[in-house]
Design an enzyme around this catalytic site. Structure first.
Site, PDB file in Angstrom:
ATOM      1  N   TYR A  50       0.796  -1.343   0.135  1.00 26.81           N
ATOM      2  CA  TYR A  50      -0.209  -0.090  -0.074  1.00 26.81           C
ATOM      3  C   TYR A  50       0.695   1.187  -0.006  1.00 26.81           C
ATOM      4  O   TYR A  50       1.963   1.418   0.998  1.00 26.81           O
ATOM      5  CB  TYR A  50      -0.989  -0.072   1.344  1.00 26.81           C
ATOM      6  CG  TYR A  50      -1.873   1.281   1.254  1.00 26.81           C
ATOM      7  CD1 TYR A  50      -2.847   1.518   0.406  1.00 26.81           C
ATOM      8  CD2 TYR A  50      -1.490   2.277   2.249  1.00 26.81           C
ATOM      9  CE1 TYR A  50      -3.772   2.671   0.543  1.00 26.81           C
ATOM     10  CE2 TYR A  50      -2.068   3.415   2.224  1.00 26.81           C
ATOM     11  CZ  TYR A  50      -3.375   3.476   1.444  1.00 26.81           C
ATOM     12  OH  TYR A  50      -4.041   4.370   1.521  1.00 26.81           O
ATOM     13  N   GLY A  57      -6.637   5.036  -0.367  1.00 26.38           N
ATOM     14  CA  GLY A  57      -7.942   5.027  -0.039  1.00 26.38           C
ATOM     15  C   GLY A  57      -8.894   3.834  -0.475  1.00 26.38           C
ATOM     16  O   GLY A  57      -8.499   2.663  -0.330  1.00 26.38           O
TER      17      GLY A  57
END
Length: 157
Positions: A50, A57
């Site tokens: 990530y 998000g």
């Protein structure tokens, strides 16, 4: 000398008011290099992590192709530079830059050394980006202002 661990209020004020030049401690720069090597390893092994090679998000599960990673980072800076209003004072912006530089010198972010050296150069040469006072994103409250500083580092601010 900034080392990512021991910035005092007095030293911060001296930097912000242009009464002291900035240097990065060699051991702090080594921590930065080691953390960056970790990021480069992740990219080289094509691991999915990530914020490195995914969207953000709601796009957490969207994989970003390695050929688009630089564009992803540039667009992230551009999309967060959303502050408005009257500019912060030079002292405020310089303090913000010094605090962020010191934080990055802790060696936990994976940032490349170049932006840190750019911050040192801006601070030591009295070059202060214009940072609007109002508006930010996220819980930290510093994403928009720091994105305006980052725009200066990439030649867009």
């Amino acid at each position: 000398m900034l080392d990512g661990r021991s910035l005092t209020t007095e030293a911060l004020l001296a930097i912000a008011e242009r009464r002291a030049n900035v240097e990065c401690a060699p051991d702090a720069l080594e921590r930065v290099r080691l953390a960056r090597a970790t990021v480069e390893g992740i990219i080289g092994r094509d691991e999915v992590v990530y914020g490195i090679n995914t969207g953000f998000g709601a796009l957490v599960n969207t994989r970003i192709d390695s050929t688009d990673l630089e564009r992803l980072q540039l667009n992230l800076i551009r999309s967060h530079a959303t502050a408005v209003g009257t500019p912060m004072t030079d002292v405020e912006v310089r303090a913000m830059m010094a605090v962020r530089l010191n934080s990055l010198l802790a060696g936990h972010s994976g940032v490349h050394e170049d932006p840190l050296q750019q911050l040192v150069e801006l601070l030591n040469h009295g070059i202060t980006p214009v940072v609007p006072r109002l508006g930010s994103l996220g819980a930290s409250g510093d994403l928009a202002p720091l994105s305006h500083v980052a725009l200066a580092l990439i030649g867009e601010g």
